[in-house]
Scaffold this motif. Structure first.
Motif, PDB file in Angstrom:
ATOM      1  N   GLY A 203       8.358   8.044  -4.548  1.00  0.00           N
ATOM      2  CA  GLY A 203       8.944   8.780  -3.436  1.00  0.00           C
ATOM      3  C   GLY A 203       9.640   7.904  -2.420  1.00  0.00           C
ATOM      4  N   LEU A 204       9.627   6.599  -2.627  1.00  0.00           N
ATOM      5  CA  LEU A 204      10.375   5.649  -1.815  1.00  0.00           C
ATOM      6  C   LEU A 204      11.147   4.745  -2.757  1.00  0.00           C
ATOM      7  CD1 LEU A 204       7.591   4.543   0.714  1.00  0.00           C
ATOM      8  CD2 LEU A 204       9.500   6.077   1.220  1.00  0.00           C
ATOM      9  N   ALA A 276       4.076  -5.355  -2.285  1.00  0.00           N
ATOM     10  CA  ALA A 276       5.399  -5.168  -1.698  1.00  0.00           C
ATOM     11  C   ALA A 276       5.862  -3.726  -1.816  1.00  0.00           C
ATOM     12  CB  ALA A 276       6.404  -6.102  -2.368  1.00  0.00           C
ATOM     13  N   GLU A 277       5.472  -3.057  -2.894  1.00  0.00           N
ATOM     14  CA  GLU A 277       5.879  -1.666  -3.110  1.00  0.00           C
ATOM     15  C   GLU A 277       4.879  -0.669  -2.526  1.00  0.00           C
ATOM     16  OE1 GLU A 277       8.700  -0.988  -4.034  1.00  0.00           O
ATOM     17  OE2 GLU A 277       9.434  -2.715  -5.184  1.00  0.00           O
ATOM     18  N   GLY A 278       3.829  -1.170  -1.891  1.00  0.00           N
ATOM     19  CA  GLY A 278       2.821  -0.269  -1.344  1.00  0.00           C
ATOM     20  C   GLY A 278       1.881   0.292  -2.378  1.00  0.00           C
ATOM     21  N   CYS A 279       1.747  -0.397  -3.517  1.00  0.00           N
ATOM     22  CA  CYS A 279       0.968   0.132  -4.642  1.00  0.00           C
ATOM     23  C   CYS A 279      -0.213  -0.767  -4.994  1.00  0.00           C
ATOM     24  CB  CYS A 279       1.868   0.293  -5.869  1.00  0.00           C
ATOM     25  SG  CYS A 279       3.262   1.398  -5.607  1.00  0.00           S
ATOM     26  N   ARG A 280      -0.641  -1.603  -4.072  1.00  0.00           N
ATOM     27  CA  ARG A 280      -1.744  -2.506  -4.403  1.00  0.00           C
ATOM     28  C   ARG A 280      -3.012  -1.736  -4.736  1.00  0.00           C
ATOM     29  NH1 ARG A 280      -6.210  -4.804  -2.949  1.00  0.00           N
ATOM     30  NH2 ARG A 280      -6.602  -7.003  -3.410  1.00  0.00           N
ATOM     31  N   GLU A 281      -3.275  -0.659  -4.012  1.00  0.00           N
ATOM     32  CA  GLU A 281      -4.499   0.105  -4.270  1.00  0.00           C
ATOM     33  C   GLU A 281      -4.417   0.843  -5.602  1.00  0.00           C
ATOM     34  OE1 GLU A 281      -7.126  -0.443  -2.528  1.00  0.00           O
ATOM     35  OE2 GLU A 281      -5.880  -1.770  -1.315  1.00  0.00           O
ATOM     36  N   ALA A 356      -0.297  10.653   0.155  1.00  0.00           N
ATOM     37  CA  ALA A 356       0.360   9.365  -0.080  1.00  0.00           C
ATOM     38  C   ALA A 356       0.067   8.378   1.046  1.00  0.00           C
ATOM     39  CB  ALA A 356       1.861   9.563  -0.230  1.00  0.00           C
ATOM     40  N   PHE A 357      -0.148   8.890   2.254  1.00  0.00           N
ATOM     41  CA  PHE A 357      -0.549   8.008   3.350  1.00  0.00           C
ATOM     42  C   PHE A 357      -1.936   7.435   3.108  1.00  0.00           C
ATOM     43  CE2 PHE A 357       2.013   7.469   7.127  1.00  0.00           C
ATOM     44  CZ  PHE A 357       3.094   8.300   6.892  1.00  0.00           C
ATOM     45  N   LEU A 358      -2.819   8.247   2.569  1.00  0.00           N
ATOM     46  CA  LEU A 358      -4.205   7.818   2.390  1.00  0.00           C
ATOM     47  C   LEU A 358      -4.353   6.840   1.234  1.00  0.00           C
ATOM     48  CD1 LEU A 358      -6.058  11.226   2.867  1.00  0.00           C
ATOM     49  CD2 LEU A 358      -5.978   9.310   4.477  1.00  0.00           C
ATOM     50  N   PHE A 359      -3.656   7.084   0.127  1.00  0.00           N
ATOM     51  CA  PHE A 359      -3.918   6.334  -1.099  1.00  0.00           C
ATOM     52  C   PHE A 359      -2.970   5.165  -1.338  1.00  0.00           C
ATOM     53  CE2 PHE A 359      -6.060  10.346  -2.011  1.00  0.00           C
ATOM     54  CZ  PHE A 359      -7.254   9.894  -2.562  1.00  0.00           C
ATOM     55  N   THR A 360      -1.793   5.196  -0.762  1.00  0.00           N
ATOM     56  CA  THR A 360      -0.826   4.132  -1.030  1.00  0.00           C
ATOM     57  C   THR A 360      -0.246   3.607   0.266  1.00  0.00           C
ATOM     58  OG1 THR A 360       0.923   5.782  -1.349  1.00  0.00           O
ATOM     59  CG2 THR A 360      -0.231   5.012  -3.311  1.00  0.00           C
ATOM     60  N   GLY A 361       0.490   2.504   0.187  1.00  0.00           N
ATOM     61  CA  GLY A 361       0.986   1.798   1.353  1.00  0.00           C
ATOM     62  C   GLY A 361       2.420   2.138   1.724  1.00  0.00           C
ATOM     63  N   ARG A 362       3.098   1.154   2.344  1.00  0.00           N
ATOM     64  CA  ARG A 362       4.444   1.310   2.895  1.00  0.00           C
ATOM     65  C   ARG A 362       4.488   2.470   3.888  1.00  0.00           C
ATOM     66  NH1 ARG A 362       9.057   1.108  -1.587  1.00  0.00           N
ATOM     67  NH2 ARG A 362      10.298   1.272   0.322  1.00  0.00           N
ATOM     68  N   ARG A 364       4.949   2.476   7.125  1.00  0.00           N
ATOM     69  CA  ARG A 364       6.059   2.466   8.089  1.00  0.00           C
ATOM     70  C   ARG A 364       7.299   3.123   7.494  1.00  0.00           C
ATOM     71  NH1 ARG A 364       5.866  -3.602  10.864  1.00  0.00           N
ATOM     72  NH2 ARG A 364       3.795  -3.372  11.856  1.00  0.00           N
ATOM     73  N   ASP A 365       7.575   2.836   6.227  1.00  0.00           N
ATOM     74  CA  ASP A 365       8.717   3.467   5.572  1.00  0.00           C
ATOM     75  C   ASP A 365       8.544   4.981   5.524  1.00  0.00           C
ATOM     76  OD1 ASP A 365       9.875   0.997   5.131  1.00  0.00           O
ATOM     77  OD2 ASP A 365       9.072   0.805   3.107  1.00  0.00           O
ATOM     78  N   LYS A 366       7.328   5.419   5.300  1.00  0.00           N
ATOM     79  CA  LYS A 366       7.065   6.855   5.235  1.00  0.00           C
ATOM     80  C   LYS A 366       7.238   7.507   6.605  1.00  0.00           C
ATOM     81  CE  LYS A 366       4.092   6.166   1.259  1.00  0.00           C
ATOM     82  NZ  LYS A 366       2.724   5.969   0.762  1.00  0.00           N
ATOM     83  N   VAL A 367       6.825   6.805   7.658  1.00  0.00           N
ATOM     84  CA  VAL A 367       7.026   7.332   9.014  1.00  0.00           C
ATOM     85  C   VAL A 367       8.515   7.469   9.307  1.00  0.00           C
ATOM     86  CG1 VAL A 367       6.790   6.780  11.465  1.00  0.00           C
ATOM     87  CG2 VAL A 367       4.832   6.528   9.940  1.00  0.00           C
ATOM     88  N   ARG A 368       9.323   6.489   8.882  1.00  0.00           N
ATOM     89  CA  ARG A 368      10.764   6.562   9.123  1.00  0.00           C
ATOM     90  C   ARG A 368      11.370   7.765   8.404  1.00  0.00           C
ATOM     91  NH1 ARG A 368      10.566   0.746   9.254  1.00  0.00           N
ATOM     92  NH2 ARG A 368      10.752   0.600   6.979  1.00  0.00           N
TER      93      ARG A 368
END
Length: 380
Positions: A203-204, A276-281, A356-362, A364-368
């Motif tokens: 989604g990003l 870097a992609e917000g997918c470490r978890e 997606a906020f709870l389980f994955t990263g990035r 700030r990009d999602k807030v934008r």
């Protein structure tokens, strides 16, 4: 994978109707670097409900692997059992071969048109990571192309008789922050081609898509030129894909298992790419469940990656995907909680954004993205 419904032979049965021994038996056979069967496994097959064995092999796409493991011992197996397992395997081998032939035809056409293609998942993994390519079935083709080639490839597929599946992707505001995929189906052959502009489908837009293209390696599928993802990009891609589909298919675990067992991965690099992609978890959870399901021997570097995982993250994943259910290969009744990975606020902030906020990263990009949607007049 596509949003098309499961085929009738892949529809999950109720979890409570399954004999738990079946999942343990199948998981045991799928472990290891090559398909092999020990004496205990051979003897146990006669005591298992055959219909459930076949259903699990089909649903998890591991019939070819299991059939290869049992083949040297077929004269000692119940005739009905071997016939059913072998039949399920042949079904997938035949279907995969048809897709492979179609892949070659499409890639040759793309080469003629100057369309650069990265082949994702099934064909790429089968050719390089499995002991024999026909041990890794696939039921569709996933192709990654640059944005400017989405249209030309789509037109080539339509000229070949494919029809594009209508979707809300056609809405100009849908996934404006990262288009997921275009799905094409041939009405006669029922073959499916999924065309992607990015490989992660979270989604990003990936933060370094240009680098991913530059790292992609040239290969040949028979005589057709293409590319495949570099090993570390591929591992992150497969881990995220496994999470997006709810850790539910044994074949996808096997893909990761074989890559780990080969020992060619730089785990620090894998973690950096995923973070870097917000997918470490997503990566950490995939590794945890991989050990649980297939007893994959993680090297010390991968174990340290798991050890750095927060307790909150582990708790969240265990609540959404209970380890005991994942290990038991319990079928999912819900739509795999894909929004835990795919950020899609246009489907509703709670449904498409919160998970997606709870389980994955990035984040700030999602807030934008959320602010841009809430304040359309400020969009550039």
């Amino acid at each position: 994978m596509s949003h098309l419904p499961l085929a009738p032979d892949e529809a999950p049965a109720a979890a409570e109707s399954f004999d738990p021994r079946v999942a343990r038996w199948v998981r045991h056979l799928v472990r290891g670097e090559r398909p092999e069967a020990d004496e205990a496994v051979i003897r146990q097959l006669a005591s298992l409900p055959l219909d459930q064995v076949v259903e699990l092999l089909v649903r998890h796409r591991v019939a070819p692997w299991v059939a290869a493991a049992l083949a040297p011992h077929q004269d000692r197996l119940p005739t009905a059992a071997w016939t059913a397992v072998h039949g399920a395997s042949e079904h997938y081998v035949t279907r995969t071969l048809a897709h492979y032939v179609e892949l070659i035809r499409i890639l040759r056409g793309c080469a003629e048109d100057g369309i650069d293609v990265v082949v994702l998942k099934g064909p790429a993994i089968a050719n390089e990571w499995y002991p024999l390519p026909d041990l890794r079935p696939y039921g569709d083709l996933d192709l990654l192309v640059a944005d400017e080639h989405l249209g030309p490839l789509g037109r080539r597929l339509q000229d070949a008789g494919y029809l594009r599946k209508p979707s809300d992707h056609d809405d100009p505001v849908h996934h404006e922050h990262a288009e997921f995929q275009h799905i094409y189906m041939h009405p006669r052959t029922r073959q499916i081609v999924e065309v992607h502009a990015n490989h992660l489908q979270i989604g990003l837009r990936p933060v370094a898509m240009r680098d991913i293209w530059e790292r992609a390696r040239p290969v040949q599928f028979h005589t057709a030129p293409a590319r495949v993802l570099e090993h570390h990009d591929l591992f992150v891609h497969l881990a995220v894909h496994l999470h997006r589909h709810g850790f539910e298919r044994l074949m996808w675990f096997k893909d990761l298992d074989l890559m780990v067992r080969r020992g060619h991965l730089d785990w620090e690099r894998v973690e950096i790419l995923a973070a870097a992609e917000g997918c470490r978890e997503s990566l950490a959870a995939a590794l945890e469940y991989l050990v649980l399901v297939l007893e994959t021997p993680l090297p010390p570097e991968a174990q340290r990656l798991l050890a750095r995982r927060s307790r909150l993250s582990r708790w969240l994943f265990h609540r959404a995907w209970r380890p005991a259910e994942v290990a038991a290969l319990v079928p999912r009744r819900r739509w795999r909680m894909r929004r835990a990975v795919q950020f899609a606020p246009e489907t509703g902030v709670l449904r498409g954004g919160l998970a997606a906020f709870l389980f994955t990263g990035r984040r700030r990009d999602k807030v934008r993205v959320l602010l841009a949607r809430a304040l359309p007049s400020r969009r550039s």
